[in-house]
Write an enzyme that holds these catalytic residues in place. Structure first.
Site, PDB file in Angstrom:
ATOM      1  N   TYR A 291       7.647  -2.419  -0.856  1.00  0.00           N
ATOM      2  CA  TYR A 291       7.977  -2.820  -1.901  1.00  0.00           C
ATOM      3  C   TYR A 291       9.559  -3.415  -1.718  1.00  0.00           C
ATOM      4  CZ  TYR A 291       3.553  -1.255  -3.334  1.00  0.00           C
ATOM      5  OH  TYR A 291       2.171  -0.915  -3.386  1.00  0.00           O
TER       6      TYR A 291
ATOM      7  N   LYS B 159     -11.960 -16.026  -5.026  1.00  0.00           N
ATOM      8  CA  LYS B 159     -11.178 -15.186  -6.030  1.00  0.00           C
ATOM      9  C   LYS B 159      -9.717 -15.443  -5.979  1.00  0.00           C
ATOM     10  CE  LYS B 159     -12.542 -11.337  -7.248  1.00  0.00           C
ATOM     11  NZ  LYS B 159     -12.649  -9.901  -7.247  1.00  0.00           N
ATOM     12  N   ARG B 160      -9.271 -15.406  -7.322  1.00  0.00           N
ATOM     13  CA  ARG B 160      -7.652 -15.185  -7.287  1.00  0.00           C
ATOM     14  C   ARG B 160      -7.614 -14.026  -8.397  1.00  0.00           C
ATOM     15  NH1 ARG B 160      -5.357 -21.742  -7.943  1.00  0.00           N
ATOM     16  NH2 ARG B 160      -6.359 -22.245  -6.115  1.00  0.00           N
ATOM     17  N   ASN B 161      -7.240 -12.933  -7.663  1.00  0.00           N
ATOM     18  CA  ASN B 161      -7.004 -11.728  -8.410  1.00  0.00           C
ATOM     19  C   ASN B 161      -5.506 -11.823  -8.969  1.00  0.00           C
ATOM     20  OD1 ASN B 161      -9.360 -10.934  -7.520  1.00  0.00           O
ATOM     21  ND2 ASN B 161      -8.634  -9.947  -5.611  1.00  0.00           N
TER      22      ASN B 161
ATOM     23  N   HIS C 143      -9.343  -3.970 -30.582  1.00  0.00           N
ATOM     24  CA  HIS C 143     -10.274  -3.167 -29.941  1.00  0.00           C
ATOM     25  C   HIS C 143     -11.401  -4.282 -28.975  1.00  0.00           C
ATOM     26  CE1 HIS C 143      -9.163  -0.256 -32.986  1.00  0.00           C
ATOM     27  NE2 HIS C 143      -9.240  -1.349 -33.978  1.00  0.00           N
TER      28      HIS C 143
ATOM     29  N   SER D  48      -9.384 -12.273  -2.055  1.00  0.00           N
ATOM     30  CA  SER D  48     -10.494 -11.361  -1.528  1.00  0.00           C
ATOM     31  C   SER D  48     -10.890 -11.486   0.068  1.00  0.00           C
ATOM     32  CB  SER D  48     -11.919 -11.514  -2.392  1.00  0.00           C
ATOM     33  OG  SER D  48     -12.940 -10.861  -1.866  1.00  0.00           O
ATOM     34  N   SER D  49     -10.937 -10.307   0.719  1.00  0.00           N
ATOM     35  CA  SER D  49     -11.375 -10.375   2.089  1.00  0.00           C
ATOM     36  C   SER D  49     -12.837 -11.040   2.321  1.00  0.00           C
ATOM     37  CB  SER D  49     -11.194  -8.966   2.643  1.00  0.00           C
ATOM     38  OG  SER D  49     -12.392  -8.182   2.062  1.00  0.00           O
TER      39      SER D  49
ATOM     40  N   ARG E 153      16.697  14.696  -6.777  1.00  0.00           N
ATOM     41  CA  ARG E 153      16.644  13.696  -5.922  1.00  0.00           C
ATOM     42  C   ARG E 153      15.825  12.428  -5.759  1.00  0.00           C
ATOM     43  NH1 ARG E 153      20.150  15.087  -1.581  1.00  0.00           N
ATOM     44  NH2 ARG E 153      21.240  17.368  -1.690  1.00  0.00           N
TER      45      ARG E 153
ATOM     46  N   THR F  95      33.864  23.197  -8.073  1.00  0.00           N
ATOM     47  CA  THR F  95      32.516  23.659  -7.752  1.00  0.00           C
ATOM     48  C   THR F  95      31.786  22.478  -7.214  1.00  0.00           C
ATOM     49  OG1 THR F  95      30.650  25.283  -8.267  1.00  0.00           O
ATOM     50  CG2 THR F  95      31.186  23.680  -9.841  1.00  0.00           C
TER      51      THR F  95
END
Length: 469
Positions: free
Chosen positions: A17, A293-295, A161, A287-288, A335, A112
């Site tokens: 990313y 498909k166009r996700n 809904h 899609s493989s 961290r 400190t």
């Protein structure tokens, strides 16, 4: 040109990313371990400057420490920590080796470790918010505002809904997120300003500094002023937890707004709805095994990142608790805040990119509206009948909707046939009748509200929009 082996990293934030080298370098400037140590050294420098100004440290000390910091490397601090088993002592030792004997005693003088750590963290998150998070969020906000204004008059069926409700406009749909994100941006700005530092010593009572200064709180104020920070009202060995907790909460709640937007847009891309689409590159594969498909991968990615990092807020709440004046139970968990910020920035960049190329399928939006066109006037019809004096208008219209579902007749046609409702239609004004006859007119003030919201935030954030529709 690739200068790092991103695939040798463990975190997907690094190898998946943050593949853009320029973007990675910009985020790294604030959130990397190198940045952490550099900012901790900056706090040590602020201390030296004030000690010199007060006549305790040599006048040459600030320049010496500044030069030492310029020569300092993260690797040597980590090598020193391997011996000391203490990160701040390692940092101080490394700096002391690079300055004169006269200067050495005043590095970390009266401090400190968490005077340095917590102050440096507040400083870096302030810088990150002001220079990275807020500018990027405002860029995304502008993109949404432009979509909202452009689509302010385009009729869309409302949905509650999962069911068709009454009409709105697509611009009104987007304006929800213009308002929500705008408010979150303002909250981030406010909570960023409230991040505080400390220079109050081992338990926060100024024990060490009070030996040398009659006004240890003024001394603390001077050190923090060098960094552009203020002190919290009360510290122990650590900065009071609430300013950081509130700051991170605003980031997580902002992330939630992004996830909600992404989920809404993802749903609008369902095959049976198909009212919007993501831009699909020429060679992109959805899609493989199913080439058609166009996700909605970008929106799904944002929601998935949110799922991974939203629970981290629970850890931040847990970090509010520290036994007595200090324990180490937040030393590891705190961290990971930079990872949350990095994930948020990734989501912002992705949504900015996909929003700027959003495709609105006008035909499908109209087709979906037409599906229940004859039914969606049930609300205005019932209200008009009630206003005209019908004693049980809601029940009368409910029965008509059941009849309409069995026939091809519209509610208007059924009203005309109803003996019970005979005479009521004539009492409606022309504008009221038009709403029943043309449901697309029943959008309330969706368009006006959208324009009002867009122009409100445009004024607040002072950006220019392309306002021609």
């Amino acid at each position: 040109m690739q200068t790092r082996d991103i695939f040798a990293n463990i975190s997907p934030l690094d190898h998946r990313y943050s593949r853009d080298e320029d973007d990675y370098a910009e985020i790294s400037k604030y959130l990397s371990e190198k940045a952490t140590i550099a900012l901790q050294a900056e706090v040590e420098l602020a201390l030296i400057k004030v000690l010199a100004a007060r006549g305790l440290a040599p006048q040459t000390a600030p320049a010496e420490v500044e030069k030492a910091i310029a020569e300092l490397t993260t690797a040597e601090v980590y090598a020193e920590e391997a011996k000391t088993k203490h990160n701040i002592r390692a940092l101080v030792n490394c700096l002391q080796k690079k300055v004169s004997k006269k200067c050495r005693p005043f590095l970390h003088f009266t401090a400190t470790s968490y005077d340095i750590v917590d102050t440096a963290n507040s400083l870096r998150y302030q810088k990150t918010a002001r220079e990275l998070i807020l500018p990027r969020l405002k860029k995304l906000h502008k993109s949404w505002a432009e979509i909202a204004f452009r689509e302010k008059d385009r009729v869309q069926i409302g949905r509650t809904h999962g069911q068709h409700a009454v009409p709105i406009t697509f611009g009104f749909t987007i304006a929800e997120y213009v308002a929500r994100l705008g408010e979150r941006i303002e909250e981030i700005e406010a909570k960023t300003d409230k991040l505080v530092g400390k220079f109050a010593g081992a338990v926060g009572a100024y024990n060490a500094s009070s030996i040398f200064f009659d006004d240890p709180e003024a001394f603390e104020k001077e050190v923090l002023a060098e960094l552009g920070l203020k002190a919290g009202e009360h510290s122990t060995q650590i900065v009071q937890a609430e300013p950081m907790t509130d700051f991170v909460h605003t980031l997580v709640s902002t992330f939630s707004v992004l996830a909600a937007f992404a989920d809404d847009m993802r749903q609008l891309q369902r095959s049976e709805i198909a009212e919007i689409g993501e831009f699909f590159a020429k060679d992109q594969v959805g899609s493989s095994t199913m080439p058609h498909k166009r996700n909605p991968i970008n929106y799904e990615n944002v929601k998935s990142l949110w799922k991974a990092f939203m629970p981290q807020m629970t850890t931040v709440y847990l970090d509010q608790l520290s036994e007595h004046q200090r324990d180490l139970t937040n030393s590891a968990s705190s961290r990971f805040i930079p990872e949350l910020i990095t994930a948020l920035l990734s989501a912002v960049s992705r949504l900015t990119r996909v929003s700027s190329k959003m495709v609105v399928d006008q035909k499908n939006m109209q087709k979906n509206f037409e599906q229940n066109k004859k039914m969606i006037v049930a609300e205005p019809l019932y209200i008009l009948l009630a206003a005209a004096g019908h004693p049980d208008a809601h029940e009368a219209v409910r029965k008509l909707t059941l009849e309409a579902q069995k026939t091809d007749l519209s509610l208007k046609e059924l009203v005309a046939q109803s003996k019970e409702l005979k005479g009521y239609w004539e009492n409606f004004r022309d504008l009221q009748k038009e709403i029943i006859l043309k449901p697309e007119k029943y959008t309330g003030i969706a368009a006006q509200k959208t324009e009002k919201i867009v122009k409100n935030w445009q004024k607040k954030f002072a950006y220019e929009l392309q306002l021609e529709v």
